[in-house]
Design a protein around this motif. Sequence first.
Motif, PDB file in Angstrom:
ATOM      1  N   MET A   1    -160.385  41.382  -6.448  1.00  0.00           N
ATOM      2  CA  MET A   1    -161.324  40.795  -7.395  1.00  0.00           C
ATOM      3  C   MET A   1    -162.085  39.620  -6.773  1.00  0.00           C
ATOM      4  O   MET A   1    -163.191  39.286  -7.206  1.00  0.00           O
ATOM      5  N   ALA A   2    -161.496  39.014  -5.753  1.00  0.00           N
ATOM      6  CA  ALA A   2    -162.174  37.928  -5.035  1.00  0.00           C
ATOM      7  C   ALA A   2    -163.047  38.464  -3.898  1.00  0.00           C
ATOM      8  O   ALA A   2    -163.646  37.686  -3.157  1.00  0.00           O
ATOM      9  N   LYS A   3    -163.089  39.778  -3.752  1.00  0.00           N
ATOM     10  CA  LYS A   3    -163.903  40.468  -2.743  1.00  0.00           C
ATOM     11  C   LYS A   3    -163.451  40.150  -1.321  1.00  0.00           C
ATOM     12  O   LYS A   3    -164.241  40.197  -0.367  1.00  0.00           O
ATOM     13  N   ARG A   4    -162.147  39.841  -1.186  1.00  0.00           N
ATOM     14  CA  ARG A   4    -161.610  39.596   0.150  1.00  0.00           C
ATOM     15  C   ARG A   4    -161.059  40.878   0.779  1.00  0.00           C
ATOM     16  O   ARG A   4    -160.832  40.932   1.980  1.00  0.00           O
ATOM     17  N   ILE A   5    -160.786  41.888  -0.060  1.00  0.00           N
ATOM     18  CA  ILE A   5    -160.427  43.205   0.453  1.00  0.00           C
ATOM     19  C   ILE A   5    -161.211  44.250  -0.343  1.00  0.00           C
ATOM     20  O   ILE A   5    -161.735  43.956  -1.424  1.00  0.00           O
ATOM     21  N   LYS A   6    -161.271  45.459   0.201  1.00  0.00           N
ATOM     22  CA  LYS A   6    -161.974  46.550  -0.461  1.00  0.00           C
ATOM     23  C   LYS A   6    -160.957  47.563  -0.999  1.00  0.00           C
ATOM     24  O   LYS A   6    -159.762  47.471  -0.702  1.00  0.00           O
ATOM     25  N   PRO A   7    -161.420  48.515  -1.795  1.00  0.00           N
ATOM     26  CA  PRO A   7    -160.499  49.464  -2.426  1.00  0.00           C
ATOM     27  C   PRO A   7    -159.532  50.158  -1.475  1.00  0.00           C
ATOM     28  O   PRO A   7    -158.346  50.319  -1.804  1.00  0.00           O
ATOM     29  N   ALA A   8    -159.981  50.567  -0.302  1.00  0.00           N
ATOM     30  CA  ALA A   8    -159.092  51.271   0.636  1.00  0.00           C
ATOM     31  C   ALA A   8    -157.923  50.385   1.043  1.00  0.00           C
ATOM     32  O   ALA A   8    -156.776  50.858   1.150  1.00  0.00           O
ATOM     33  N   GLU A   9    -158.188  49.106   1.253  1.00  0.00           N
ATOM     34  CA  GLU A   9    -157.115  48.183   1.638  1.00  0.00           C
ATOM     35  C   GLU A   9    -156.178  47.945   0.461  1.00  0.00           C
ATOM     36  O   GLU A   9    -154.963  47.814   0.637  1.00  0.00           O
ATOM     37  N   TRP A  10    -156.729  47.865  -0.743  1.00  0.00           N
ATOM     38  CA  TRP A  10    -155.871  47.723  -1.935  1.00  0.00           C
ATOM     39  C   TRP A  10    -154.898  48.890  -2.013  1.00  0.00           C
ATOM     40  O   TRP A  10    -153.698  48.698  -2.230  1.00  0.00           O
ATOM     41  N   LEU A  11    -155.393  50.096  -1.813  1.00  0.00           N
ATOM     42  CA  LEU A  11    -154.536  51.285  -1.874  1.00  0.00           C
ATOM     43  C   LEU A  11    -153.459  51.238  -0.797  1.00  0.00           C
ATOM     44  O   LEU A  11    -152.291  51.572  -1.059  1.00  0.00           O
ATOM     45  N   ASN A  12    -153.821  50.806   0.399  1.00  0.00           N
ATOM     46  CA  ASN A  12    -152.836  50.703   1.476  1.00  0.00           C
ATOM     47  C   ASN A  12    -151.742  49.695   1.137  1.00  0.00           C
ATOM     48  O   ASN A  12    -150.555  49.940   1.363  1.00  0.00           O
ATOM     49  N   ARG A  13    -152.152  48.555   0.598  1.00  0.00           N
ATOM     50  CA  ARG A  13    -151.171  47.505   0.278  1.00  0.00           C
ATOM     51  C   ARG A  13    -150.231  47.943  -0.847  1.00  0.00           C
ATOM     52  O   ARG A  13    -149.023  47.683  -0.795  1.00  0.00           O
ATOM     53  N   VAL A  14    -150.806  48.606  -1.853  1.00  0.00           N
ATOM     54  CA  VAL A  14    -149.972  49.018  -2.980  1.00  0.00           C
ATOM     55  C   VAL A  14    -149.039  50.164  -2.573  1.00  0.00           C
ATOM     56  O   VAL A  14    -147.908  50.254  -3.042  1.00  0.00           O
ATOM     57  N   LYS A  15    -149.497  51.018  -1.684  1.00  0.00           N
ATOM     58  CA  LYS A  15    -148.615  52.080  -1.174  1.00  0.00           C
ATOM     59  C   LYS A  15    -147.433  51.464  -0.428  1.00  0.00           C
ATOM     60  O   LYS A  15    -146.282  51.873  -0.625  1.00  0.00           O
ATOM     61  N   ALA A  16    -147.709  50.477   0.411  1.00  0.00           N
ATOM     62  CA  ALA A  16    -146.631  49.790   1.127  1.00  0.00           C
ATOM     63  C   ALA A  16    -145.699  49.066   0.156  1.00  0.00           C
ATOM     64  O   ALA A  16    -144.472  49.058   0.335  1.00  0.00           O
ATOM     65  N   ALA A  17    -146.277  48.474  -0.889  1.00  0.00           N
ATOM     66  CA  ALA A  17    -145.469  47.777  -1.889  1.00  0.00           C
ATOM     67  C   ALA A  17    -144.569  48.745  -2.643  1.00  0.00           C
ATOM     68  O   ALA A  17    -143.443  48.393  -3.035  1.00  0.00           O
ATOM     69  N   THR A  18    -145.055  49.959  -2.852  1.00  0.00           N
ATOM     70  CA  THR A  18    -144.246  50.974  -3.534  1.00  0.00           C
ATOM     71  C   THR A  18    -143.050  51.365  -2.685  1.00  0.00           C
ATOM     72  O   THR A  18    -141.920  51.489  -3.179  1.00  0.00           O
ATOM     73  N   ARG A  19    -143.271  51.530  -1.400  1.00  0.00           N
ATOM     74  CA  ARG A  19    -142.158  51.836  -0.485  1.00  0.00           C
ATOM     75  C   ARG A  19    -141.137  50.687  -0.495  1.00  0.00           C
ATOM     76  O   ARG A  19    -139.932  50.917  -0.500  1.00  0.00           O
ATOM     77  N   LYS A  20    -141.657  49.490  -0.450  1.00  0.00           N
ATOM     78  CA  LYS A  20    -140.791  48.307  -0.466  1.00  0.00           C
ATOM     79  C   LYS A  20    -139.933  48.286  -1.737  1.00  0.00           C
ATOM     80  O   LYS A  20    -138.723  48.055  -1.688  1.00  0.00           O
ATOM     81  N   ALA A  21    -140.581  48.550  -2.886  1.00  0.00           N
ATOM     82  CA  ALA A  21    -139.841  48.546  -4.156  1.00  0.00           C
ATOM     83  C   ALA A  21    -138.778  49.639  -4.192  1.00  0.00           C
ATOM     84  O   ALA A  21    -137.670  49.439  -4.709  1.00  0.00           O
ATOM     85  N   LYS A  22    -139.097  50.776  -3.600  1.00  0.00           N
ATOM     86  CA  LYS A  22    -138.133  51.883  -3.582  1.00  0.00           C
ATOM     87  C   LYS A  22    -136.920  51.531  -2.740  1.00  0.00           C
ATOM     88  O   LYS A  22    -135.815  52.024  -2.950  1.00  0.00           O
ATOM     89  N   ASN A  23    -137.122  50.635  -1.789  1.00  0.00           N
ATOM     90  CA  ASN A  23    -136.012  50.181  -0.933  1.00  0.00           C
ATOM     91  C   ASN A  23    -135.341  48.932  -1.488  1.00  0.00           C
ATOM     92  O   ASN A  23    -134.693  48.192  -0.758  1.00  0.00           O
ATOM     93  N   GLY A  24    -135.539  48.698  -2.787  1.00  0.00           N
ATOM     94  CA  GLY A  24    -134.868  47.564  -3.425  1.00  0.00           C
ATOM     95  C   GLY A  24    -135.615  46.268  -3.326  1.00  0.00           C
ATOM     96  O   GLY A  24    -135.045  45.185  -3.529  1.00  0.00           O
ATOM     97  N   GLY A  25    -136.926  46.348  -3.019  1.00  0.00           N
ATOM     98  CA  GLY A  25    -137.723  45.126  -2.964  1.00  0.00           C
ATOM     99  C   GLY A  25    -137.633  44.420  -1.641  1.00  0.00           C
ATOM    100  O   GLY A  25    -138.117  43.295  -1.493  1.00  0.00           O
ATOM    101  N   GLU A  26    -137.022  45.080  -0.656  1.00  0.00           N
ATOM    102  CA  GLU A  26    -136.867  44.438   0.657  1.00  0.00           C
ATOM    103  C   GLU A  26    -138.004  44.821   1.595  1.00  0.00           C
ATOM    104  O   GLU A  26    -138.499  45.931   1.548  1.00  0.00           O
TER     105      GLU A  26
END
Length: 470
Positions: A445-470
Amino acid sequence: MGSTIEPNRLNRRDLIKRAAALGIAAVPVTGLLSACAASGGGGGGGKQESGKKSATNPFGVADSAALEVVIFKGGFGDDYAKRFESLYAKEHPKAKVSHTATQNITGLLQPRLNAGNPPDVVDDSGNAQIKLDVLEKAGQLADLGPLLDAPSVDDPSKKVRDILMPGTVDLGTVNGKFCSLQYVYTVFGLWYSGKLFKQHGWTAPKTWADFLSLGGEIKKAGIAPFAHQGKYPYYINVAIVDLIIKNGGLDTLKRIDSLDDSVWDGDAAKHAIEAVYELVDKDYLLPGTNGMTHIEAQTAWNQYRAAFVPCGAWLENEQLKATPSDFEMTFTPMPSLPGDKLPFEAIRGGANEPYIVPKNARNVAGGLEFMRQMLSKAGATAFAQTANSLTVVKDGIDPGISLRPGTRSTVTALKAAGANVFNPTYMYTASSLDVDMGNASAELMAKRIKPAEWLNRVKAATRKAKNGGE
């Protein structure tokens, strides 16, 4: 905010308030785990108080046992809780009932959990909420299963579970245990001023294309098309995820909740995040909104500086003092994207605003009875009167009660949605994903990243959450 996830509401509220994850400050599991071992299972270091069970006292509350209630004072205020406390005191007149209202649940609750002397009932909400999955993992939550099987206050032939709105039990269940009463039934979407729209001849859009087109007209009128609560990206997360679910359908919802990281590679996620980014790219945001709290952004909206704001149904009560009497607060679902699998009328709705009974509270039985009184028609009506919101009690409100415009519009929207109501649960079961997604959304929302980067970060965050947040 009111939250299940919201500063003034749930993790909101949040609620959402939000419920869910407005708070970025999660309590370390290790701190609470060590507290579990130290507490020895007794509230306040002593024996839990109990009395004789009966048909009208199903949990065996000791008549003179004190009850300590802690309420998150956010969008719903805390007057409603005082009404609940009066209902409880009517049943147990010898009991001293104490009431504490706070916006810092973690600051108040964590030291007491660590010391083994927690309060008996807690509205665990707001931006300083202690996450439910963290509390459950640490063994700090009482099992609320007995509440579900207790007779309801109004009709003892029915169990409490029989009078709850669908999904209430599921949303209060963490790792197989019903440990949180998500009490408020909230819908989420966009809000606008009926007065402002009538003045300009605008119509609330049903499609994203119309939403963007209307945004151009709004901007020409000297008004920002969109404001959001930038300091608490929980709110914009709700808008983004709702667009994804409506575009991809209920299968996409299941994949998000089950932490299937491939969902972020799909068209639904791509379409939704690109749509939201258009608001940024077209300069449709209220200047400064990315740095605003929920109250600041919503108040600017009340001042007609912005046309739309995303929020849950606690918004009306939260903004009572700032809302002009003729504002005509109105709710509308998220607009449709091309190819949506769910109709425009589909909305996020369900139980939120988590109430808990700490396992080591001195008066666990009293905490359960307090919740049973909350789930009476008197409790539901009191909440509607004082907090301007609905509860999870089926048909719990006296039909004669008049509702404010915003609340009335949410009731209308809920009826229009019919069976097309959805409610993600990842905020409660994998709170790190909600926090990490919020961080990515703030950057977008601050225009520091674009949609593709948002998707990459959230995908990585999902993996992290699946591993117990680590």
